[in-house]
Write a protein that holds these residues in place. Structure first.
Motif, PDB file in Angstrom:
ATOM      1  N   PHE A   5       0.821  -0.962  -0.212  1.00 38.69           N
ATOM      2  CA  PHE A   5      -0.029  -0.011  -0.642  1.00 38.69           C
ATOM      3  C   PHE A   5       0.714   1.369  -0.076  1.00 38.69           C
ATOM      4  O   PHE A   5       0.567   2.061  -1.003  1.00 38.69           O
ATOM      5  CB  PHE A   5      -0.695   0.243   1.481  1.00 38.69           C
ATOM      6  CG  PHE A   5      -1.911   1.418   1.565  1.00 38.69           C
ATOM      7  CD1 PHE A   5      -2.440   1.520  -0.046  1.00 38.69           C
ATOM      8  CD2 PHE A   5      -1.799   2.040   2.474  1.00 38.69           C
ATOM      9  CE1 PHE A   5      -3.759   2.450   0.928  1.00 38.69           C
ATOM     10  CE2 PHE A   5      -2.328   3.227   2.469  1.00 38.69           C
ATOM     11  CZ  PHE A   5      -3.775   3.223   1.282  1.00 38.69           C
ATOM     12  N   GLY A   6       1.545   1.767   1.162  1.00 36.00           N
ATOM     13  CA  GLY A   6       2.691   2.331   1.014  1.00 36.00           C
ATOM     14  C   GLY A   6       3.349   2.559  -0.289  1.00 36.00           C
ATOM     15  O   GLY A   6       3.826   3.410  -0.493  1.00 36.00           O
ATOM     16  N   LEU A   7       3.638   1.920  -0.324  1.00 42.25           N
ATOM     17  CA  LEU A   7       4.803   1.657  -1.480  1.00 42.25           C
ATOM     18  C   LEU A   7       3.609   2.327  -3.266  1.00 42.25           C
ATOM     19  O   LEU A   7       4.464   3.404  -3.823  1.00 42.25           O
ATOM     20  CB  LEU A   7       4.820   0.352  -1.791  1.00 42.25           C
ATOM     21  CG  LEU A   7       6.426   0.513  -3.676  1.00 42.25           C
ATOM     22  CD1 LEU A   7       7.421   0.784  -3.544  1.00 42.25           C
ATOM     23  CD2 LEU A   7       6.850  -1.009  -3.816  1.00 42.25           C
ATOM     24  N   TYR A   8       2.730   1.698  -2.994  1.00 42.32           N
ATOM     25  CA  TYR A   8       1.489   1.917  -4.541  1.00 42.32           C
ATOM     26  C   TYR A   8       1.195   3.877  -4.071  1.00 42.32           C
ATOM     27  O   TYR A   8       1.134   4.592  -4.686  1.00 42.32           O
ATOM     28  CB  TYR A   8       0.678   1.599  -3.964  1.00 42.32           C
ATOM     29  CG  TYR A   8       0.772   0.193  -4.883  1.00 42.32           C
ATOM     30  CD1 TYR A   8       1.753  -0.229  -5.913  1.00 42.32           C
ATOM     31  CD2 TYR A   8       0.342  -1.184  -4.197  1.00 42.32           C
ATOM     32  CE1 TYR A   8       2.338  -1.261  -6.262  1.00 42.32           C
ATOM     33  CE2 TYR A   8       0.279  -1.989  -5.221  1.00 42.32           C
ATOM     34  CZ  TYR A   8       1.466  -2.365  -5.883  1.00 42.32           C
ATOM     35  OH  TYR A   8       1.791  -3.608  -6.811  1.00 42.32           O
ATOM     36  N   GLY A  34       4.494   5.667  -5.505  1.00 44.10           N
ATOM     37  CA  GLY A  34       4.484   5.569  -6.443  1.00 44.10           C
ATOM     38  C   GLY A  34       3.593   6.609  -7.498  1.00 44.10           C
ATOM     39  O   GLY A  34       3.342   6.953  -8.710  1.00 44.10           O
ATOM     40  N   GLY A  35       1.997   6.232  -7.148  1.00 46.18           N
ATOM     41  CA  GLY A  35       1.176   7.230  -7.411  1.00 46.18           C
ATOM     42  C   GLY A  35       1.332   9.053  -7.626  1.00 46.18           C
ATOM     43  O   GLY A  35       1.195   9.219  -7.873  1.00 46.18           O
ATOM     44  N   ALA A  36       2.111   9.131  -6.397  1.00 44.75           N
ATOM     45  CA  ALA A  36       1.695  10.672  -6.349  1.00 44.75           C
ATOM     46  C   ALA A  36       4.001  10.412  -6.842  1.00 44.75           C
ATOM     47  O   ALA A  36       3.573  12.144  -7.960  1.00 44.75           O
ATOM     48  CB  ALA A  36       2.852  10.557  -4.335  1.00 44.75           C
ATOM     49  N   VAL A  37       4.671  10.371  -6.735  1.00 43.37           N
ATOM     50  CA  VAL A  37       5.350  10.450  -7.895  1.00 43.37           C
ATOM     51  C   VAL A  37       4.975  10.382  -9.591  1.00 43.37           C
ATOM     52  O   VAL A  37       5.758  11.774 -10.159  1.00 43.37           O
ATOM     53  CB  VAL A  37       6.798   9.268  -8.219  1.00 43.37           C
ATOM     54  CG1 VAL A  37       7.569   8.964  -9.460  1.00 43.37           C
ATOM     55  CG2 VAL A  37       7.314   9.230  -7.420  1.00 43.37           C
ATOM     56  N   VAL A  38       3.686   9.938  -9.820  1.00 43.33           N
ATOM     57  CA  VAL A  38       3.357   9.877 -11.628  1.00 43.33           C
ATOM     58  C   VAL A  38       2.665  10.835 -12.034  1.00 43.33           C
ATOM     59  O   VAL A  38       3.290  11.650 -13.186  1.00 43.33           O
ATOM     60  CB  VAL A  38       2.698   8.409 -11.975  1.00 43.33           C
ATOM     61  CG1 VAL A  38       1.829   8.511 -12.759  1.00 43.33           C
ATOM     62  CG2 VAL A  38       3.850   6.983 -11.665  1.00 43.33           C
ATOM     63  N   GLY A  39       1.811  11.502 -10.274  1.00 43.31           N
ATOM     64  CA  GLY A  39       1.286  12.504 -10.285  1.00 43.31           C
ATOM     65  C   GLY A  39       2.040  13.415 -10.758  1.00 43.31           C
ATOM     66  O   GLY A  39       1.247  14.647 -11.413  1.00 43.31           O
TER      67      GLY A  39
END
Length: 125
Positions: A6-9, A12-17
């Motif tokens: 969960f934390g990794l995703y 990752g979502g923040a980086v992609v955003g």
């Protein structure tokens, strides 16, 4: 049982955003300007630690002053509420007494008006 990702995703979502938002030229310019200003401030305060200390002291003094003002205001309001609590029964009694006085006076005024009306009518006869 496997580790939660969960934390990794989330990361990752923040980086992609963040990467997607950098496609906008205005956003890129804004981020660069803010980063440059922040870098200059960090450099300035690294060279002038006394200035940083003075700013922290000013900010602390401001918040202490606000806290003291708020505490004083809160104490005043509390004392006013306590005074109001003690006065409320007295005020209620005063209002009831005043009402009773007006009700009693109303009857007296009716009698006075009635007598003056009867006297003026008898004088006309």
């Amino acid at each position: 049982m496997g580790k939660s990702k969960f934390g990794l995703y989330i990361i990752g979502g923040a980086v992609v955003g963040a990467a997607v938002s950098m496609l906008d030229k205005t956003t890129r310019r804004h981020v660069l300007d803010r980063s440059n200003r922040m870098t200059k401030q960090v450099g300035f305060y690294a060279k002038n630690p006394e200035e940083l200390k003075q700013r922290f002291q000013e900010t602390k003094d401001k918040y202490v002053s606000i806290y003291e003002q708020f505490s004083g205001d809160a104490a005043y309001i509390k004392s006013q509420v306590e005074e109001l609590k003690t006065l409320t029964p007295q005020v209620k009694e005063l209002v009831v007494d005043t009402k009773e006085a007006f009700v009693d006076s109303k009857e007296d005024y009716k009698d006075i008006v009635h007598e003056s009306h009867v006297n003026s009518a008898s004088k006309k006869i």
